[in-house]
Design a protein around this motif. Structure first.
Motif, PDB file in Angstrom:
ATOM      1  N   LEU A 124      61.768 115.406  67.522  1.00 60.15           N
ATOM      2  CA  LEU A 124      61.676 116.036  68.837  1.00 60.15           C
ATOM      3  C   LEU A 124      62.964 115.839  69.628  1.00 60.15           C
ATOM      4  CD1 LEU A 124      58.033 115.052  69.874  1.00 60.15           C
ATOM      5  CD2 LEU A 124      58.826 117.258  68.998  1.00 60.15           C
ATOM      6  N   VAL A 125      63.552 114.645  69.530  1.00 62.40           N
ATOM      7  CA  VAL A 125      64.831 114.395  70.199  1.00 62.40           C
ATOM      8  C   VAL A 125      65.909 115.313  69.637  1.00 62.40           C
ATOM      9  CG1 VAL A 125      66.670 112.703  70.570  1.00 62.40           C
ATOM     10  CG2 VAL A 125      64.277 111.999  70.750  1.00 62.40           C
ATOM     11  N   ALA A 126      65.991 115.384  68.306  1.00 64.07           N
ATOM     12  CA  ALA A 126      67.046 116.164  67.651  1.00 64.07           C
ATOM     13  C   ALA A 126      66.959 117.646  67.973  1.00 64.07           C
ATOM     14  CB  ALA A 126      66.985 115.946  66.139  1.00 64.07           C
ATOM     15  N   THR A 127      65.756 118.157  68.160  1.00 61.34           N
ATOM     16  CA  THR A 127      65.578 119.584  68.430  1.00 61.34           C
ATOM     17  C   THR A 127      65.471 119.898  69.915  1.00 61.34           C
ATOM     18  OG1 THR A 127      63.193 119.294  68.051  1.00 61.34           O
ATOM     19  CG2 THR A 127      64.526 120.061  66.193  1.00 61.34           C
ATOM     20  N   GLY A 128      65.710 118.888  70.749  1.00 60.22           N
ATOM     21  CA  GLY A 128      65.754 119.122  72.184  1.00 60.22           C
ATOM     22  C   GLY A 128      64.409 119.261  72.860  1.00 60.22           C
ATOM     23  N   LYS A 129      63.337 118.872  72.182  1.00 64.59           N
ATOM     24  CA  LYS A 129      61.998 119.042  72.747  1.00 64.59           C
ATOM     25  C   LYS A 129      61.677 118.011  73.837  1.00 64.59           C
ATOM     26  CE  LYS A 129      60.684 122.465  70.023  1.00 64.59           C
ATOM     27  NZ  LYS A 129      61.865 122.596  69.162  1.00 64.59           N
ATOM     28  N   LEU A 130      62.490 116.965  73.934  1.00 68.91           N
ATOM     29  CA  LEU A 130      62.237 115.936  74.933  1.00 68.91           C
ATOM     30  C   LEU A 130      63.273 115.953  76.052  1.00 68.91           C
ATOM     31  CD1 LEU A 130      61.215 112.906  72.669  1.00 68.91           C
ATOM     32  CD2 LEU A 130      59.747 114.605  73.765  1.00 68.91           C
ATOM     33  N   ARG A 131      63.995 117.037  76.201  1.00 69.47           N
ATOM     34  CA  ARG A 131      65.059 117.096  77.203  1.00 69.47           C
ATOM     35  C   ARG A 131      64.532 117.069  78.630  1.00 69.47           C
ATOM     36  NH1 ARG A 131      68.969 121.640  74.339  1.00 69.47           N
ATOM     37  NH2 ARG A 131      69.748 120.275  72.682  1.00 69.47           N
ATOM     38  N   ARG A 132      63.254 117.316  78.805  1.00 68.85           N
ATOM     39  CA  ARG A 132      62.693 117.269  80.152  1.00 68.85           C
ATOM     40  C   ARG A 132      62.608 115.846  80.692  1.00 68.85           C
ATOM     41  NH1 ARG A 132      57.618 121.602  80.035  1.00 68.85           N
ATOM     42  NH2 ARG A 132      58.873 123.464  79.549  1.00 68.85           N
ATOM     43  N   LEU A 133      62.750 114.869  79.801  1.00 68.48           N
ATOM     44  CA  LEU A 133      62.709 113.472  80.237  1.00 68.48           C
ATOM     45  C   LEU A 133      64.062 113.116  80.847  1.00 68.48           C
ATOM     46  CD1 LEU A 133      60.865 111.895  77.167  1.00 68.48           C
ATOM     47  CD2 LEU A 133      59.900 112.450  79.401  1.00 68.48           C
ATOM     48  N   ARG A 134      64.203 113.411  82.132  1.00 72.48           N
ATOM     49  CA  ARG A 134      65.490 113.226  82.786  1.00 72.48           C
ATOM     50  C   ARG A 134      65.403 112.279  83.983  1.00 72.48           C
ATOM     51  NH1 ARG A 134      67.229 114.172  78.811  1.00 72.48           N
ATOM     52  NH2 ARG A 134      68.625 115.819  78.095  1.00 72.48           N
ATOM     53  N   TRP A 135      64.312 111.540  84.107  1.00 75.75           N
ATOM     54  CA  TRP A 135      64.184 110.582  85.196  1.00 75.75           C
ATOM     55  C   TRP A 135      65.272 109.519  85.077  1.00 75.75           C
ATOM     56  CZ3 TRP A 135      61.165 105.573  85.057  1.00 75.75           C
ATOM     57  CH2 TRP A 135      61.161 104.965  86.326  1.00 75.75           C
ATOM     58  N   ARG A 136      66.012 109.301  86.153  1.00 79.30           N
ATOM     59  CA  ARG A 136      67.139 108.372  86.112  1.00 79.30           C
ATOM     60  C   ARG A 136      66.714 106.939  85.825  1.00 79.30           C
ATOM     61  NH1 ARG A 136      71.966 110.303  87.809  1.00 79.30           N
ATOM     62  NH2 ARG A 136      71.977 112.373  88.754  1.00 79.30           N
ATOM     63  N   GLY A 137      65.468 106.622  86.168  1.00 79.17           N
ATOM     64  CA  GLY A 137      64.989 105.278  85.877  1.00 79.17           C
ATOM     65  C   GLY A 137      64.980 104.945  84.401  1.00 79.17           C
ATOM     66  N   LEU A 138      64.942 105.972  83.551  1.00 78.00           N
ATOM     67  CA  LEU A 138      64.975 105.728  82.108  1.00 78.00           C
ATOM     68  C   LEU A 138      66.301 105.113  81.684  1.00 78.00           C
ATOM     69  CD1 LEU A 138      63.253 108.979  80.752  1.00 78.00           C
ATOM     70  CD2 LEU A 138      62.225 106.724  81.162  1.00 78.00           C
ATOM     71  N   THR A 139      67.368 105.435  82.411  1.00 78.04           N
ATOM     72  CA  THR A 139      68.663 104.829  82.110  1.00 78.04           C
ATOM     73  C   THR A 139      68.623 103.325  82.333  1.00 78.04           C
ATOM     74  OG1 THR A 139      69.785 106.867  82.754  1.00 78.04           O
ATOM     75  CG2 THR A 139      71.124 104.880  82.661  1.00 78.04           C
ATOM     76  N   VAL A 140      67.916 102.908  83.387  1.00 76.91           N
ATOM     77  CA  VAL A 140      67.767 101.476  83.652  1.00 76.91           C
ATOM     78  C   VAL A 140      66.974 100.822  82.523  1.00 76.91           C
ATOM     79  CG1 VAL A 140      66.860  99.750  85.248  1.00 76.91           C
ATOM     80  CG2 VAL A 140      67.876 101.859  86.128  1.00 76.91           C
ATOM     81  N   LEU A 141      65.887 101.467  82.093  1.00 77.79           N
ATOM     82  CA  LEU A 141      65.103 100.913  80.992  1.00 77.79           C
ATOM     83  C   LEU A 141      65.958 100.786  79.732  1.00 77.79           C
ATOM     84  CD1 LEU A 141      61.656 102.747  81.331  1.00 77.79           C
ATOM     85  CD2 LEU A 141      62.310 100.476  82.163  1.00 77.79           C
ATOM     86  N   GLY A 142      66.783 101.800  79.472  1.00 75.78           N
ATOM     87  CA  GLY A 142      67.669 101.728  78.312  1.00 75.78           C
ATOM     88  C   GLY A 142      68.651 100.575  78.418  1.00 75.78           C
ATOM     89  N   ALA A 143      69.147 100.326  79.631  1.00 77.05           N
ATOM     90  CA  ALA A 143      70.092  99.224  79.832  1.00 77.05           C
ATOM     91  C   ALA A 143      69.436  97.871  79.623  1.00 77.05           C
ATOM     92  CB  ALA A 143      70.693  99.308  81.234  1.00 77.05           C
ATOM     93  N   LEU A 144      68.123  97.772  79.909  1.00 75.60           N
ATOM     94  CA  LEU A 144      67.420  96.503  79.740  1.00 75.60           C
ATOM     95  C   LEU A 144      67.106  96.186  78.286  1.00 75.60           C
ATOM     96  CD1 LEU A 144      64.760  96.636  82.631  1.00 75.60           C
ATOM     97  CD2 LEU A 144      67.000  95.536  82.637  1.00 75.60           C
ATOM     98  N   THR A 145      67.141  97.188  77.430  1.00 77.47           N
ATOM     99  CA  THR A 145      66.613  97.041  76.073  1.00 77.47           C
ATOM    100  C   THR A 145      67.269  95.916  75.291  1.00 77.47           C
ATOM    101  OG1 THR A 145      65.993  99.374  75.969  1.00 77.47           O
ATOM    102  CG2 THR A 145      66.291  98.222  73.884  1.00 77.47           C
ATOM    103  N   TYR A 146      68.593  95.950  75.191  1.00 74.07           N
ATOM    104  CA  TYR A 146      69.291  94.966  74.368  1.00 74.07           C
ATOM    105  C   TYR A 146      69.124  93.546  74.898  1.00 74.07           C
ATOM    106  CZ  TYR A 146      73.226  92.786  71.861  1.00 74.07           C
ATOM    107  OH  TYR A 146      74.021  91.962  71.095  1.00 74.07           O
ATOM    108  N   PRO A 147      69.378  93.274  76.195  1.00 72.80           N
ATOM    109  CA  PRO A 147      69.152  91.894  76.668  1.00 72.80           C
ATOM    110  C   PRO A 147      67.688  91.471  76.590  1.00 72.80           C
ATOM    111  CG  PRO A 147      69.792  93.333  78.496  1.00 72.80           C
ATOM    112  CD  PRO A 147      70.033  94.103  77.240  1.00 72.80           C
ATOM    113  N   LEU A 148      66.748  92.402  76.793  1.00 76.43           N
ATOM    114  CA  LEU A 148      65.330  92.052  76.650  1.00 76.43           C
ATOM    115  C   LEU A 148      65.034  91.608  75.230  1.00 76.43           C
ATOM    116  CD1 LEU A 148      62.387  91.967  77.680  1.00 76.43           C
ATOM    117  CD2 LEU A 148      62.216  94.391  77.054  1.00 76.43           C
ATOM    118  N   TYR A 149      65.549  92.341  74.273  1.00 84.24           N
ATOM    119  CA  TYR A 149      65.354  91.981  72.867  1.00 84.24           C
ATOM    120  C   TYR A 149      65.921  90.597  72.574  1.00 84.24           C
ATOM    121  CZ  TYR A 149      65.602  92.299  67.777  1.00 84.24           C
ATOM    122  OH  TYR A 149      65.473  92.036  66.435  1.00 84.24           O
ATOM    123  N   LEU A 150      67.071  90.273  73.182  1.00 83.49           N
ATOM    124  CA  LEU A 150      67.740  89.018  72.871  1.00 83.49           C
ATOM    125  C   LEU A 150      67.072  87.799  73.505  1.00 83.49           C
ATOM    126  CD1 LEU A 150      71.515  90.018  73.261  1.00 83.49           C
ATOM    127  CD2 LEU A 150      70.272  89.620  71.126  1.00 83.49           C
TER     128      LEU A 150
END
Length: 383
Positions: free
Chosen positions: A258-284
């Motif tokens: 779905l990502v590769a074919t652009g089916k999830l492009r509507r997910l544009r909430w800026r808060g998702l960028t914050v969640l993405g930034a938390l991912t690596y330190p959260l994992y660690l």
């Protein structure tokens, strides 16, 4: 290099993968952990679902194949290496030092010289030294992929070279496994490479469009991932259902399609960028924080409240690491690493200049007085 559009859907998926691993360790793990009893026994009902959370790593690796190829496109091996060091090391160093402090307080491990110092290199997997935190094993797998990606960047990343690279990596890994060749198995990761190859194919679909050939790469990688996923479920992880494992892996490939074919492009909430930034330190940091936190609050708090404290504190710590370590540390490190590459660039420019003079004299014309032939490679989008 033109700025790349941020794929916030990948930020969301990265966070989901990290949270799945966190919940696996805290509620679905069968062995000794931070709780007095195995976490799966502490949360028997929830654990029936979160016992599959370890497959968040599988999702990480598919995303990595996508993102690393996107990051490396148009870069040489030096710039690619700088981007990886800047991304990985600041938060990782904090995690290792945090682990050292926790080990000292709880009298665990074999001391700073024997364990912590080698871990600061992130090369402990090749030194046969135990990780400060068990989750670091995935970073060593990732480093294998980064080395191969750097070699591809040195050759030159184009549509065509990616197709050749993916096919060569897939079949060489199969041959290494068939021959039971230890060195090649270590280098080529036959039990994991299908995920990275699938991620690369998904990126090519995203950038250049769908073709039967690219979906063929995805299909073969998916079947290999199922084989190794079931094998890991039987040999490394306990009490997981084969059908459940196959269902989760199928879901991973479906959502990446779905990502590769652009089916999830509507997910544009800026808060998702914050969640993405938390991912690596959260994992660690999550598993390191769990032991002292649970020792402090449980059983004074019931298990659900204690779980909320651990997850909440892990998220807050991850944000602090991102805000006060990753961002300033990355800026500091990026500037100096790029400056370190400048002598290499100057030497390359000098070599190129001397080569032109040898072929066509001191000017810019060729041997017959004509303009030199343009040898600029064809743009990758035309391949």
């Amino acid at each position: 290099m033109t700025p790349r559009e941020r794929l916030r859907e990948l930020d969301l998926l990265r966070f989901v993968a990290a949270l799945a691993v966190v919940l696996f360790h805290l509620t679905g793990f069968w062995g000794k952990g931070a709780w007095p009893d195995p976490s799966r026994e502490m949360f028997p009902d929830l654990g029936q679902v979160t016992r599959y959370g370890y497959l968040g790593v599988d999702l990480f690796f598919v995303i990595s194949g996508f993102v690393i190829l996107m990051s490396a496109w148009g870069r040489g091996p030096g710039e690619f290496g700088v981007s990886r060091l800047v991304r990985l090391m600041p938060a990782y160093w904090v995690s290792v030092l945090m682990g050292a402090g926790i080990y000292a307080v709880f009298h665990m491990g074999n001391g700073i010289p024997g364990l912590v110092i080698p871990n600061l290199t992130m090369l402990q997997g090749g030194l046969d030294i135990r990780n400060v935190d068990a989750v670091y094993w995935t970073l060593w797998v990732e480093l294998h992929f980064y080395v191969l990606a750097a070699i591809l960047a040195g050759i030159g990343i184009t549509y065509r070279s990616c197709l050749v690279f993916m096919a060569a990596w897939m079949f060489a890994g199969l041959y290494a496994d068939e021959a039971d060749h230890k060195l090649l198995q270590v280098m080529l990761l036959p039990t994991w490479n299908a995920y990275f190859i699938a991620g690369m194919a998904f990126f090519l679909i995203y950038r250049f469009g769908s073709t039967l050939l690219l979906w063929g790469y995805v299909a073969v990688a998916y079947l290999l991932a199922l084989r190794w996923g079931v094998w890991r479920g039987e040999n490394a992880f306990h009490d997981v259902n084969q059908i459940g494992v196959c269902a989760v892996i199928t879901g991973i490939f479906a959502v990446m399609a779905l990502v590769a074919t652009g089916k999830l492009r509507r997910l544009r909430w800026r808060g998702l960028t914050v969640l993405g930034a938390l991912t690596y330190p959260l994992y660690l940091v999550h598993s390191q924080l769990a032991l002292p936190l649970l020792d402090a609050v449980y059983p004074g708090l019931n298990k659900w409240a204690a779980l909320a404290v651990v997850v909440g504190t892990s998220l807050l710590t991850a944000y602090a690491v991102h805000r006060f370590v990753e961002r300033p540390g990355a800026a500091w490190l990026r500037t100096r690493l790029r400056a370190s590459l400048e002598p290499v660039r100057r030497a390359d420019r000098l070599t190129t200049s001397v080569g032109h003079e040898d072929r066509g004299g001191r000017g810019s014309t060729g041997v017959n007085g004509t303009e030199p032939h343009d040898r600029t490679p064809v743009d990758a989008t035309r391949n």
